[in-house]
Design an enzyme around this catalytic site. Structure first.
Site, PDB file in Angstrom:
ATOM      1  N   ASP A 105       8.428  -8.307  41.765  1.00  0.00           N
ATOM      2  CA  ASP A 105       9.338  -8.192  42.872  1.00  0.00           C
ATOM      3  C   ASP A 105      10.247  -6.985  42.733  1.00  0.00           C
ATOM      4  OD1 ASP A 105      10.924  -8.567  44.970  1.00  0.00           O
ATOM      5  OD2 ASP A 105      11.917 -10.351  44.212  1.00  0.00           O
ATOM      6  N   ASP A 309       9.348  -2.599  49.852  1.00  0.00           N
ATOM      7  CA  ASP A 309       9.130  -3.796  49.061  1.00  0.00           C
ATOM      8  C   ASP A 309       7.649  -4.072  48.887  1.00  0.00           C
ATOM      9  OD1 ASP A 309       9.820  -6.118  47.655  1.00  0.00           O
ATOM     10  OD2 ASP A 309       9.587  -7.321  49.448  1.00  0.00           O
TER      11      ASP A 309
END
Ligand SMILES: *[C@@H]1O[C@H](CO)[C@@H](O)[C@H](O)[C@H]1NC(C)=O
Ligand SMILES: *[C@@H]1O[C@H](CO)[C@@H](O)[C@H](O)[C@H]1NC(C)=O
Ligand SMILES: *[C@@H]1O[C@H](CO)[C@@H](O)[C@H](O)[C@H]1NC(C)=O
Length: 429
Positions: A105, A309
């Site tokens: 992440d 992301d």
């Protein structure tokens, strides 16, 4: 967080890195496993390639629906990650090494995994780590410089971390030091003793059902406890990835250190703005084919307006920007419109032959025009239906998601504070 803690961690990293430098001369790579690919513990052999995309899209939208904007503004540390479960990496912790799967992440700044004895753990399909069986595990005392100011202290005087995500998932437990081992793609294990990790004994994962097979989260965001910061000088604060299209049979790679440098012809770079732990870029516009759509005057007209992301599937845009792009696509694509049978994406087309060329979408980041791979911007969701993989949301984002990043080598250089892009066939790196 205080600079003091940051420096301590940095010095700490410098000390233990020296002995490992010989294995790290040119950096190293690990596999980045898409959660639906054959190497993933989530892999469902019966799913076809459309279901994989459809499920990923559904998770992404499901996350958007769970997104609680207030929790973001109230608590900057509750970082947070849109459907943070797209890519996994394997790593080991402890002595002897115990293998775990963590969601990678870039929007998270801590490495945590579920630990025994659980007060409350979600259903993890692989075994849960038990620190009492590791000789290298140590809780961090509250008085230690490694215990950041935002943590709390339990009655055993042990430093307690707590992370809450905007979808209301959370993890709490002991902040500890432990040996962290990555398996490089050359087969060589690379160990980092005394890595600060969160040993979570009270954990939930809310929005994504599938998250349950993973042990936790490996944060590659910017913050003192992120893996990138902790690997520190040994990787020169550089990492990169190249995300393969879903239908590919090979595994994407996550590169650290020198091998993460994006160089050669066609490399473009744009400054990173760090917001909380997130990497945020400045988007100036898009082109649909030759038609440029500027974001000037739109709701995105600020410096640092789009998070990049790896964990988010779709690209999220505010409704005004989304509408402008959509009309440019509608104008340009000469195919019959279709409905998404899953009611997820709103711009889909009937495709009767393979040969149709959807318009090239270029993202104009500040100083970097990035041509997006059309297989990631227009995705097949059924035999004869292709949909635009962008999503309109005024709450979540803007986010530059992982489908749009396919077949791009994306390099983060946190020292220079830039992200570089190079178009390439990711199966060839
Ligand atoms: C786990 O964390 C949640 C959220 O902070 C809290 O409400 C709950 O009381 C905790 N449960 C235990 C068993 O510690
Ligand atoms: C936990 O996961 C296993 C394996 O997927 C499953 O068999 C079991 O029913 C699950 N348990 C709960 C409580 O969800
Ligand atoms: C991937 O593997 C499957 C089964 O082994 C094969 O049928 C398919 O052609 C392969 N696809 C690519 C892109 O290599």
């Amino acid at each position: 967080m205080s600079t003091h803690i940051f420096l301590t961690l940095l010095l700490f990293s410098l000390c233990f890195m020296v002995s490992f430098s010989h294995t790290l001369n040119n950096g190293f790579s690990v596999e980045l496993i898409h959660r639906d690919s054959p190497k993933s513990p989530f892999y469902q052999a019966t799913e076809n390639k459309y279901q994989r995309i459809v499920n990923a899209v559904r998770r992404s939208i499901n996350f958007a629906n769970h997104f609680n904007k207030d929790s973001l503004t109230n608590t900057p540390r509750s970082t947070v990650i849109p459907d943070k479960d797209a890519y996994l990496m394997t790593y080991s912790v402890g002595t002897p090494p115990f293998k775990l799967y963590g969601f990678v992440d870039t929007g998270s700044d801590i490495v945590w995994f579920q630990c025994e004895p659980c007060k409350k753990c979600y259903n993890q399909t692989t075994p849960i780590f038990n620190p009492s069986k590791s000789s290298s595990y140590k809780n961090i005392p509250c008085s230690s410089k490694l215990c950041p100011s935002y943590t709390s202290c339990n009655d055993q005087n042990s430093c307690q971390y707590s992370v809450t995500y905007v979808d209301e998932s959370y993890s709490q437990g002991d902040l500890s030091v432990e040996t962290f081992t990555l398996e490089s793609t050359t087969g060589l294990p690379v160990s980092f003793p005394k890595t600060v990790i969160g040993c979570g004994t009270n954990n939930t994962m809310t929005s994504s059902q599938g998250a349950r097979a993973s042990s936790g989260i490996v944060g590659l965001g910017d913050g003192p406890l992120s893996l990138i910061t902790q690997l520190g000088s040994s990787i020169d604060r550089k990492f990169s990835y190249c995300l393969l299209p879903y239908e590919s049979n090979t595994t994407s790679k996550l590169n650290f250190g020198d091998v993460a440098v994006v160089s050669g012809d066609g490399v473009v770079s744009t400054p990173i703005v760090i917001k909380f732990a997130f990497y945020v870029l400045t988007l100036e516009g898009f082109s649909i084919g030759n038609k440029r759509i500027d974001i000037r005057g739109s709701s995105m007209d600020v410096e640092g307006n789009m998070m990049i992301d790896s964990g988010t599937t779709l690209t999220f845009l505010p409704s005004d920007v989304y509408a402008n792009l959509k009309s440019a696509i509608v104008e340009s694509v000469k195919l019959e419109r279709a409905d998404d049978p899953n009611h997820a994406l709103d711009l889909c087309y009937s495709v009767t032959s393979d040969g149709y060329n959807f318009p090239l979408i270029t993202a104009h980041f500040k100083g970097a025009d990035v041509k997006l791979y059309s297989g990631g911007t227009f995705v097949p969701i059924a035999d004869d239906i292709i949909c635009w993989a962008f999503f309109s949301s005024d709450d979540l984002g803007p986010i530059f998601g992982n489908l749009a990043q396919q077949n791009l080598l994306v390099g983060y250089d946190l020292k220079q504070k830039i992200v570089s892009f190079k178009s390439m066939d990711c199966s060839k790196v």
